[in-house]
Design an enzyme around this catalytic site. Structure first.
Site, short mmCIF file in Angstrom:
data_model
loop_
_atom_site.label_atom_id
_atom_site.label_comp_id
_atom_site.label_asym_id
_atom_site.label_seq_id
_atom_site.Cartn_x
_atom_site.Cartn_y
_atom_site.Cartn_z
N LYS A 67 0.86 -1.20 0.00
CA LYS A 67 0.00 0.00 0.00
C LYS A 67 0.89 1.24 0.00
CE LYS A 67 -3.51 2.84 0.91
NZ LYS A 67 -4.17 2.85 2.19
N HIS A 112 -9.76 5.55 -3.44
CA HIS A 112 -10.48 6.83 -3.26
C HIS A 112 -10.69 7.54 -4.61
CE1 HIS A 112 -9.51 5.81 0.81
NE2 HIS A 112 -8.23 6.14 0.68
N ASP A 130 -13.19 1.53 3.06
CA ASP A 130 -12.40 2.23 4.09
C ASP A 130 -13.02 2.02 5.48
OD1 ASP A 130 -10.01 3.45 4.61
OD2 ASP A 130 -10.55 5.41 3.81
#
Ligand SMILES: [Zn+2]
Length: 436
Positions: free
Chosen positions: A220, A281, A353
Site C-alpha cells: 500500500k 479513493h 475504508d
C-alpha cells in the site's frame, strides 16, 4: 497437533528451524483411513449469477470440504448428503471488500490513536474480523495497519484461532516523510516517524522488501495527501514517479500487487503510469486520469459511503476540526468525480475504508454506487468478480462455481432489484463452514 508443532518451532533456535519441518513431518500421527468426503447440499429458492447479472431459480450448491463441487438449478442431491435448506432466500457469492482497515475503529481518528497499543489494535481487529464476516464479507483486502497488526490477524484467522474473512494484508502503508502515511501528530522533539515511511528510491525499495519479509500480500502506497491526516493536502501528489516505479516494480517482481491511496488528479496519474494495480479513493480524478485508468485497466476503488457517516458522526468520535474541514470539502467533490469515472467505464472494485466508519456497515456502499449510475448487478459485480480479480484470487473466490471456496451468503428478496438487501445478510458460509 498444530499447537504442538508451532510450540516446537518456537522453542527451536534459528539454525535448527531449518530442520524442524523435516523433524516434525518424519513422525506423523497415525492417521485414520480416509473416509469419502461428506457432501453438503445448500438449497435456496434463488441464486445470483454474478457474471451475467441474472437470477437462477431452484438453486442447489454442492460442497465438499472447503470447496464447491457443483452449482446450478435443480441439481440432484447425492444420497447421504447433509442438506441445508435456506427456503425462499437468495444465494450469492461471499462479498469482498477491497479496502478495509480491520484493526482500526472510528474512535481511533486523530489523537486518540496515540494512546492505543499495537496489541490493543490487534484485538480491535479480532472483533472487527468477526463483525465483517457476519455482515457477509468473506474476504477483504486490508490496506494499511500500524505494526503489522493486519498480518497477525490474517495469520490468526488462517490458523483458525479467531473467526474472520480471508485477508490480503498490506502491513504498514508506505509514504513520504510528513505525508498521509507518516505520523504527523507529534512535535519534532518526539522524533516519531511512521513505520512505512520511505524517501527516495533506495529507501522505498528497502521498505517494500521489509514489508514483504514480514508478510505483506499487497504493498500500500500513499501517493497523495489524505483527509484524516494533519498538515497535508489531499490534492497534492506525494511520491515522485521515480519512487512509485521503484516500489511498484519491486512489488510486482516479488509477486505482490500494489494499491495507491490517491485523491489528487496528479497523484492518480503518476501511480497509474507507474503501473499500480488500484487507485484507492480517486476523489479528484479528471478526464485525463479517467482515460489513463481505462487504457491501463487500473482498478478504481471508490470509498464513498464513509463521507455520510463521518460528517454525521464527527462530533461523537471527536474528529479534530481540521480533519472535519477537509472531509467537508473533499468527500462531496469525490462523489461528483467518481460518478463521472463510473459513467466513463473505469473498472471499479468495491471498497469502503471501514474503520473510518463502523465495520459491518460495509454493504451501505452498494446503494451509493447505484445512485451514481450503476445497475444493482454491476454494483454486486464490483464486490464479487471484480474484487476477486483485483486481489488476484479469481481462481478461488468471487463466484459460486465448481472448484472455488464455498464462500456464500444468503439474503431475503432480490438484490438485483434492491441492493440494500445486502445490508441485512441472513446466512454466511466460509470455506464450507456455516459461520452465521
Ligand atoms: Zn484506507
Amino acid at each position: 497437533m498444530n499447537v504442538i508443532v508451532s510450540s516446537v518451532r518456537r522453542a527451536l533456535a534459528l539454525p535448527a528451524m531449518l530442520l524442524s519441518t523435516a523433524a516434525v513431518s518424519s513422525t506423523p500421527p497415525a492417521a485414520p483411513p480416509a473416509a469419502p468426503p461428506a457432501i453438503t447440499a445448500v438449497k435456496a429458492a434463488h441464486m445470483v449469477d454474478v457474471r451475467n447479472g441474472a437470477l437462477i431459480d431452484n438453486a442447489v450448491v454442492l460442497v465438499s470440504g472447503e470447496r464447491i463441487t457443483a452449482a446450478g438449478s435443480g441439481l440432484a442431491i447425492p444420497p447421504g448428503a447433509n442438506v441445508i435448506d435456506l427456503g425462499d432466500k437468495t444465494l450469492l457469492p461471499g462479498l469482498i471488500d477491497a479496502h478495509t482497515h480491520l484493526t482500526g475503529d472510528p474512535q481511533d481518528a486523530g489523537y486518540a490513536i496515540v494512546a492505543k497499543s499495537i496489541p490493543r489494535s490487534t484485538l480491535t481487529g479480532a472483533k472487527n474480523a468477526r463483525v465483517t464476516l457476519n455482515a457477509g464479507f468473506t474476504a477483504v483486502r486490508d490496506v494499511g495497519a500500524d505494526g503489522y497488526t493486519d498480518i497477525g490477524l490474517r495469520d490468526a484467522i488462517n490458523d483458525g484461532d479467531v473467526p474472520g474473512p480471508r485477508i490480503a494484508a498490506a502491513g504498514p502503508a508506505m509514504g513520504i516523510t510528513g505525508g498521509h502515511c507518516d505520523d504527523t501528530m507529534h512535535a519534532p522533539q518526539y522524533g516519531i516517524t511512521g513505520l512505512g515511511v520511505a524517501d527516495g528510491v533506495e529507501e522505498a525499495l528497502k521498505v517494500t522488501r521489509r514489508n514483504i519479509k514480514y508478510g505483506s500480500d499487497v504493498i500500500k502506497i500513499c501517493a497523495t495527501g489524505g483527509v484524516l491526516s494533519f498538515g497535508d493536502d489531499p490534492r497534492t501528489s506525494q511520491y515522485t514517479l521515480e519512487e512509485l516505479k521503484a516500489i511498484i516494480g519491486d512489488a510486482h517482481r516479488l509477486g505482490r500487487k500494489a494499491a495507491a491511496h490517491a485523491h489528487g488528479g496528479d497523484g492518480i496519474k503518476l501511480a497509474v503510469l507507474a503501473g499500480v494495480d488500484s487507485i484507492e479513493h480517486g476523489s479528484y480524478i479528471d478526464d485525463e486520469g479517467i482515460k489513463l485508468m481505462k487504457e491501463h485497466k487500473t482498478w478504481l476503488v471508490p470509498t464513498l459511503y464513509l463521507g455520510d457517516w463521518l460528517i454525521e458522526n464527527a462530533e461523537a468520535i471527536k474528529l479534530p476540526k481540521p480533519l472535519l474541514e477537509k472531509a467537508k470539502v473533499v468527500l462531496p467533490q469525490a462523489r461528483i468525480n467518481i460518478g463521472r469515472a463510473i459513467k466513463a467505464g473505469v473498472p471499479i472494485a468495491f471498497g469502503t475504508d471501514a474503520a473510518v466508519y463502523p465495520h459491518g456497515l460495509n454493504a451501505r456502499e452498494f446503494a451509493v454506487l447505484v445512485k451514481l449510475g450503476m445497475t444493482p448487478a454491476q454494483a454486486i459485480r464490483t464486490a464479487t468478480v471484480n474484487a476477486s480479480e483485483l486481489l488476484g484470487w479469481s481462481d478461488r473466490i468471487g463466484t459460486i462455481e465448481a472448484g472455488k471456496f464455498a464462500d456464500m451468503i444468503a439474503v431475503d428478496g432480490d438484490p438485483l432489484k434492491d441492493v440494500t438487501v445486502l445490508e441485512r445478510v441472513r446466512w454466511v458460509m466460509k470455506g464450507g463452514a456455516v459461520v452465521r
